[in-house]
Design an enzyme around this catalytic site. Structure first.
Site, PDB file in Angstrom:
ATOM      1  N   HIS A 257      11.651 -25.555   1.599  1.00 21.52           N
ATOM      2  CA  HIS A 257      11.153 -26.763   0.939  1.00 21.52           C
ATOM      3  C   HIS A 257       9.972 -26.447   0.023  1.00 21.52           C
ATOM      4  CE1 HIS A 257      13.536 -29.514   3.564  1.00 21.52           C
ATOM      5  NE2 HIS A 257      13.438 -28.484   4.385  1.00 21.52           N
TER       6      HIS A 257
ATOM      7  N   LYS B 231     -13.362   0.529  -3.669  1.00 19.56           N
ATOM      8  CA  LYS B 231     -14.394   0.887  -2.695  1.00 19.56           C
ATOM      9  C   LYS B 231     -15.508   1.707  -3.346  1.00 19.56           C
ATOM     10  CE  LYS B 231     -11.660   0.736   1.557  1.00 19.56           C
ATOM     11  NZ  LYS B 231     -11.129   1.518   2.711  1.00 19.56           N
TER      12      LYS B 231
ATOM     13  N   GLU C   4       0.815  -1.211   0.000  1.00 18.55           N
ATOM     14  CA  GLU C   4       0.000   0.000   0.000  1.00 18.55           C
ATOM     15  C   GLU C   4       0.851   1.265   0.000  1.00 18.55           C
ATOM     16  OE1 GLU C   4      -4.319  -1.200   1.855  1.00 18.55           O
ATOM     17  OE2 GLU C   4      -2.978   0.006   3.079  1.00 18.55           O
TER      18      GLU C   4
END
Length: 494
Positions: A366, A480, A337
């Site tokens: 791994h 938004k 951000e």
């Protein structure tokens, strides 16, 4: 920066070892020298931010000038965001839960979740909620919700609390078997979809379970009262819920040092004073304009140059400790951000940003290391090492006839862990794969404060180097703006 020293060690023992980032075949003294004018300007800009809260060109999401105040948080004094009185109130709240409240559910997303999860993991660990009250020193169990709108998990959490309440009632017999739950709802606006939807689902379901379950609510929201009060603030006043502050001038990804994060600290007995002292110590260490003695500015410069000059625009954040995985997840938001920006301050499209990746050693040796070692040379791997562990078992010689197992017997687990990290770092740099190491002397509140603050201040420096606003998030606001109308359409279609 022409000397060969490639380690910064602070008086606390915190260490930044950048040996595998700087030198032959890596970021060079000439790279640093070419950046010197911009480093001076960045240092001056950060000093200005510390002194006044002013950041060049920074505006709120409403397009208004807005101060940036996270650097104030480590300093507890009258007139600051954290004051002696505000910390005393937090601690009193935490004490009020002990031996009285059975469970806390924290509702938040973004920094309101991630920062809290970091503090919970360091203080409590994976098995906290399985411990009895005595082992938790009277503090309640603590659960997280609101960090995703997940119907199944929300239902399972509610069901778990109801089952816990039934179990307590059976054990209490004729005594008081009421199960007490405190819901901590964290939202600056009070309209955060993820947080408020799951909070209301849990609040309603647990209220319906009365009198077996008693529900209390605490709101953490914008402190403004009167006509400017947020939806959540007004609701809290109407319902009589206590209110803690989401401070102005502190974005969610920096809020772990404020009441937003410290409320989880209070609920679990985490050492708030030591945590802020560690952040303060790191801030003081980063006042130097000499890059060799300023770990945040050095970290920012090296990561910036690795991307700009060498194409290393992915950062793998890889602590060698399970309890630090949440730090890597918190850092994902901080980096993404803060620095993932379409335009610079002049409005020119530059599409800046370094992609962060969570890894944990030795687990991801791994899983991911094959890519780190043999994939594209587009990564910097940032390790985090713990110097001393409070508990450190010796590997026993259980099977002496098995030579490969007998060979590791007698080593401490921490020695095996450190050897794995050293081997990983050495293999990477032998193939010109950039990496660096932060060393925390111990895994405690003070050194955690140092680490988190270093990372937060680093993005402020890098924002200046890249000439982007590290404190806005226009990309988040873009979705938004689309989400609200979409929800209204869905409701109308029912």
């Amino acid at each position: 920066m022409a000397d060969a020293k490639t380690v910064i060690s602070l008086p606390s023992g915190f260490t930044f070892d950048y040996t595998n980032l700087y030198g032959d075949g890596r970021i060079s003294p000439a790279d640093i020298a070419a950046l010197s004018a911009r480093l001076r300007a960045a240092h001056q800009a950060v000093a200005q931010m510390r002194a006044t809260g002013e950041v060049r060109g920074h505006l709120s999401k409403d397009g208004q000038p807005e101060k940036v105040l996270f650097t104030q948080l480590p300093y507890v004094r009258e007139g600051n965001l954290n004051t002696p009185a505000s910390l005393a109130r937090l601690k009193a709240f935490g004490q009020s839960l002990r031996h009285r409240v059975d469970a806390v559910i924290s509702f938040g997303i973004g920094g309101s979740y991630l920062g809290n999860k970091v503090l919970f993991d360091i203080q409590c660990g994976e098995f906290w909620n399985s411990k009895d009250r005595e082992a938790r020193h009277g503090y309640p169990r603590l659960y997280f919700s609101g960090n995703n709108i997940d119907p199944r998990r929300t239902a399972e959490l509610i069901g778990h609390i109801v089952d816990e309440a039934k179990s307590k009632a059976r054990q209490a017999g004729a005594g008081d078997g009421t199960y007490r739950v405190t819901l901590v709802v964290i939202s600056k606006s009070g309209a955060t979809l993820d947080t408020m939807s799951t909070f209301m689902a849990a609040y309603d379901a647990l209220q319906q379970a009365a009198p077996a379950i008693a529900v209390e609510v605490v709101a953490v929201t914008d402190p403004a009262a009167g006509p400017q009060a947020t939806l959540l603030h007004r609701l809290a006043r109407e319902q009589g819920w206590p209110v803690f502050r989401v401070p102005d001038g502190v974005g969610g990804r920096f809020s772990v040092f404020s009441e937003v994060g410290l409320i989880t600290a209070a609920c679990t007995g985490f050492d708030i004073d030591a945590f802020l002292a560690g952040a303060r110590s790191m801030d003081e260490a980063c006042h130097s304009e000499d890059i060799r003695h300023n770990p945040a500015m050095l970290n920012a410069a090296l990561k910036y140059l690795a991307a700009a000059n060498y194409g290393r625009d992915i950062e793998v954040f890889m602590p060698y400790a399970d309890h630090l995985k949440a730090v890597a997840e918190w850092y994902i938001q901080l980096l993404a951000e803060s620095l993932g920006k379409r335009t610079n301050r002049a409005g020119q499209e530059i599409y800046y940003g370094r992609t962060p990746v969570v890894a944990v050693g030795t687990t991801d040796m791994h899983a991911q290391t094959q890519l780190h070692q043999d994939g594209q040379r587009d990564k910097v791997v940032q390790f985090v090492q713990v110097g001393q562990w409070p508990e450190d078992a010796v590997i026993p010689n259980c099977f002496p006839a098995a030579a490969s197992l007998a060979d590791i017997a007698g080593l401490r687990l921490s020695q095996a862990l450190d050897a794995a990290r050293e081997a990983n770092a050495a293999a990477l740099i032998r193939d010109n794969r950039f990496n660096a190491n932060f060393v925390l002397p111990r895994l405690n509140a003070f050194h955690l404060g140092e680490l988190l603050y270093l990372l937060a201040l680093s993005v402020a420096y890098e924002g200046e180097l890249a000439d982007v606003d590290a404190f806005d998030q226009p990309g988040v606001e873009a979705y938004k703006r689309l989400l609200g109308p979409l929800l209204k359409q869905m409701k109308a279609a029912e």
